[in-house]
Structures are given as C-alpha cells and as structure tokens.
Design a protein around this motif. Structure first.
Motif, mmCIF file in Angstrom:
data_model
loop_
_atom_site.group_PDB
_atom_site.id
_atom_site.type_symbol
_atom_site.label_atom_id
_atom_site.label_comp_id
_atom_site.label_asym_id
_atom_site.label_seq_id
_atom_site.Cartn_x
_atom_site.Cartn_y
_atom_site.Cartn_z
ATOM 1 N N ASP A 77 65.777 52.586 51.881
ATOM 2 C CA ASP A 77 66.699 53.151 52.875
ATOM 3 C C ASP A 77 65.966 53.889 53.984
ATOM 4 O OD1 ASP A 77 68.819 52.140 51.456
ATOM 5 O OD2 ASP A 77 69.390 54.054 50.550
ATOM 6 N N ASP A 78 64.767 54.375 53.711
ATOM 7 C CA ASP A 78 63.999 55.120 54.703
ATOM 8 C C ASP A 78 63.144 54.231 55.607
ATOM 9 O OD1 ASP A 78 64.993 57.592 54.027
ATOM 10 O OD2 ASP A 78 63.372 58.048 52.628
ATOM 11 N N LEU A 79 63.109 52.936 55.332
ATOM 12 C CA LEU A 79 62.326 52.016 56.163
ATOM 13 C C LEU A 79 63.051 51.692 57.459
ATOM 14 C CD1 LEU A 79 61.061 49.330 53.623
ATOM 15 C CD2 LEU A 79 59.688 51.048 54.798
ATOM 16 N N ASP A 80 62.293 51.397 58.474
ATOM 17 C CA ASP A 80 62.804 50.805 59.700
ATOM 18 C C ASP A 80 63.139 49.344 59.366
ATOM 19 O OD1 ASP A 80 62.845 50.588 62.810
ATOM 20 O OD2 ASP A 80 61.514 48.976 62.139
ATOM 21 N N VAL A 81 64.152 48.767 59.975
ATOM 22 C CA VAL A 81 64.554 47.392 59.680
ATOM 23 C C VAL A 81 63.407 46.406 59.919
ATOM 24 C CG1 VAL A 81 66.130 45.524 60.307
ATOM 25 C CG2 VAL A 81 66.983 47.852 60.126
ATOM 26 N N ASN A 82 62.654 46.598 61.002
ATOM 27 C CA ASN A 82 61.531 45.700 61.271
ATOM 28 C C ASN A 82 60.431 45.842 60.217
ATOM 29 O OD1 ASN A 82 62.636 44.604 63.675
ATOM 30 N ND2 ASN A 82 62.025 46.449 64.756
ATOM 31 N N ASP A 83 60.212 47.074 59.750
ATOM 32 C CA ASP A 83 59.219 47.311 58.701
ATOM 33 C C ASP A 83 59.662 46.655 57.393
ATOM 34 O OD1 ASP A 83 56.660 48.522 58.223
ATOM 35 O OD2 ASP A 83 57.654 50.020 56.983
ATOM 36 N N LEU A 84 60.963 46.730 57.097
ATOM 37 C CA LEU A 84 61.498 46.073 55.897
ATOM 38 C C LEU A 84 61.220 44.581 55.952
ATOM 39 C CD1 LEU A 84 63.310 45.942 53.301
ATOM 40 C CD2 LEU A 84 65.193 45.482 54.886
ATOM 41 N N GLN A 85 61.502 43.970 57.078
ATOM 42 C CA GLN A 85 61.305 42.533 57.218
ATOM 43 C C GLN A 85 59.819 42.166 57.101
ATOM 44 O OE1 GLN A 85 63.772 40.741 59.991
ATOM 45 N NE2 GLN A 85 63.157 38.702 59.378
ATOM 46 N N ASP A 86 58.948 42.931 57.733
ATOM 47 C CA ASP A 86 57.509 42.672 57.655
ATOM 48 C C ASP A 86 57.026 42.824 56.212
ATOM 49 O OD1 ASP A 86 54.917 42.107 58.538
ATOM 50 O OD2 ASP A 86 54.557 44.123 59.293
ATOM 51 N N MET A 87 57.475 43.873 55.534
ATOM 52 C CA MET A 87 57.106 44.095 54.140
ATOM 53 C C MET A 87 57.574 42.940 53.263
ATOM 54 S SD MET A 87 58.382 47.028 51.469
ATOM 55 C CE MET A 87 59.988 46.238 51.281
ATOM 56 N N PHE A 88 58.836 42.549 53.424
ATOM 57 C CA PHE A 88 59.408 41.507 52.586
ATOM 58 C C PHE A 88 58.707 40.167 52.800
ATOM 59 C CE2 PHE A 88 62.512 38.317 51.315
ATOM 60 C CZ PHE A 88 62.894 38.798 50.073
ATOM 61 N N GLU A 89 58.470 39.800 54.051
ATOM 62 C CA GLU A 89 57.794 38.531 54.341
ATOM 63 C C GLU A 89 56.367 38.523 53.815
ATOM 64 O OE1 GLU A 89 58.213 38.015 58.558
ATOM 65 O OE2 GLU A 89 60.348 37.541 58.399
ATOM 66 N N THR A 90 55.680 39.653 53.920
ATOM 67 C CA THR A 90 54.310 39.745 53.408
ATOM 68 C C THR A 90 54.314 39.650 51.890
ATOM 69 O OG1 THR A 90 53.724 41.121 55.312
ATOM 70 C CG2 THR A 90 52.189 41.108 53.460
ATOM 71 N N TRP A 91 55.255 40.334 51.241
ATOM 72 C CA TRP A 91 55.392 40.249 49.788
ATOM 73 C C TRP A 91 55.682 38.812 49.363
ATOM 74 C CZ3 TRP A 91 59.961 39.027 47.094
ATOM 75 C CH2 TRP A 91 59.845 39.082 45.696
ATOM 76 N N GLN A 92 56.584 38.139 50.093
ATOM 77 C CA GLN A 92 56.902 36.730 49.792
ATOM 78 C C GLN A 92 55.656 35.855 49.863
ATOM 79 O OE1 GLN A 92 60.279 35.862 52.505
ATOM 80 N NE2 GLN A 92 60.838 34.472 50.865
ATOM 81 N N ASP A 93 54.848 36.045 50.899
ATOM 82 C CA ASP A 93 53.607 35.267 51.042
ATOM 83 C C ASP A 93 52.675 35.501 49.858
ATOM 84 O OD1 ASP A 93 54.515 34.289 53.479
ATOM 85 O OD2 ASP A 93 53.260 35.628 54.689
ATOM 86 N N GLU A 94 52.547 36.747 49.436
ATOM 87 C CA GLU A 94 51.692 37.062 48.284
ATOM 88 C C GLU A 94 52.268 36.472 47.002
ATOM 89 O OE1 GLU A 94 48.712 38.309 48.074
ATOM 90 O OE2 GLU A 94 48.517 38.861 50.180
ATOM 91 N N TYR A 95 53.572 36.568 46.843
ATOM 92 C CA TYR A 95 54.245 35.990 45.674
ATOM 93 C C TYR A 95 53.997 34.482 45.616
ATOM 94 C CZ TYR A 95 57.957 34.729 42.405
ATOM 95 O OH TYR A 95 58.656 34.234 41.337
ATOM 96 N N THR A 96 54.167 33.825 46.762
ATOM 97 C CA THR A 96 53.970 32.374 46.844
ATOM 98 C C THR A 96 52.528 31.992 46.531
ATOM 99 O OG1 THR A 96 55.731 32.173 48.478
ATOM 100 C CG2 THR A 96 54.157 30.374 48.372
ATOM 101 N N SER A 97 51.576 32.726 47.071
ATOM 102 C CA SER A 97 50.178 32.372 46.820
ATOM 103 C C SER A 97 49.796 32.622 45.366
ATOM 104 C CB SER A 97 49.237 33.120 47.764
ATOM 105 O OG SER A 97 49.208 34.477 47.482
#
Length: 110
Positions: free
Chosen positions: A76-96
């Motif tokens: 809840d304390d994240l900026d929306v853009n930071d949330l998206q960047d975090m989530f996409e980066t996590w997804q990339d790591e999960y996929t790899s």
C-alpha cells in the motif's frame, strides 16, 4: 545475497536463490523499506487467477496478497509505477528460475 539491476537502473537482490528483495525508496518524507517475495508459490494461489490478465493491477495485488499476505501494508505504501516495476522484475526472476512464465508449464527434459 546477489545484487542485480532492473532495466530502469533500480537495484534489487536475490536471497539464497529463493527470495526476491525489492528496496522500496519512493517517498522523500518516508524511510526506505524492503519487500521480500518468494520465487516459488503454491498452485492454489494461481488457480483463481487462471483467466486473469497478469499485468492488470488487481491481478497483481491478488497474486502478491496470496504469497506475501503479511506485507500488504508495504504494498500500500508503494507508488503505482514502483509496484509495476517490482512486479515485472519479480516475474522475470521467477521465469528465469522456473524456466516457464506463470500460466505456462515448463518443458519436460525428456
């Protein structure tokens, strides 16, 4: 921990090859904090989201709340853009790590 950098130049870490650690530092008037997300999850978390668009913010929240319910206040304390960047980066790591994206089975080695 292994420190890595996103496409946008943000540092994050992979802890023991099992956890993704995002360093949230988005507000000038608030101290930075970390969000730690496992790089594995139970199928039961994905099952209700099977027909959802993974890039939709409500789907991101549902998935994250399923795997890190004790960190909802940090999300809840994240900026929306930071949330998206975090989530996409996590997804990339999960996929790899897993060899397949969410919603896609990994190929058999036989």
């Amino acid at each position: 921990m292994t420190t890595k950098t996103t496409k946008t130049g943000r540092d994050y870490e992979i802890e023991d090859g099992k956890r993704f650690v995002w360093h949230a530092d988005v507000w000038d008037d608030e101290p930075p904090f970390d969000i730690t997300i496992p790089l594995r999850m139970k199928v039961g978390i994905l099952r209700p989201l099977a027909k959802s668009d993974i890039s939709d913010v409500s789907t991101m929240f549902a998935l994250l709340e399923g795997i890190i319910p004790n960190q909802a206040d940090k999300l809840d304390d994240l900026d929306v853009n930071d949330l998206q960047d975090m989530f996409e980066t996590w997804q990339d790591e999960y996929t790899s790590l897993n060899g397949a994206s969410m919603g896609e089975a990994s190929r058999s080695s036989s």
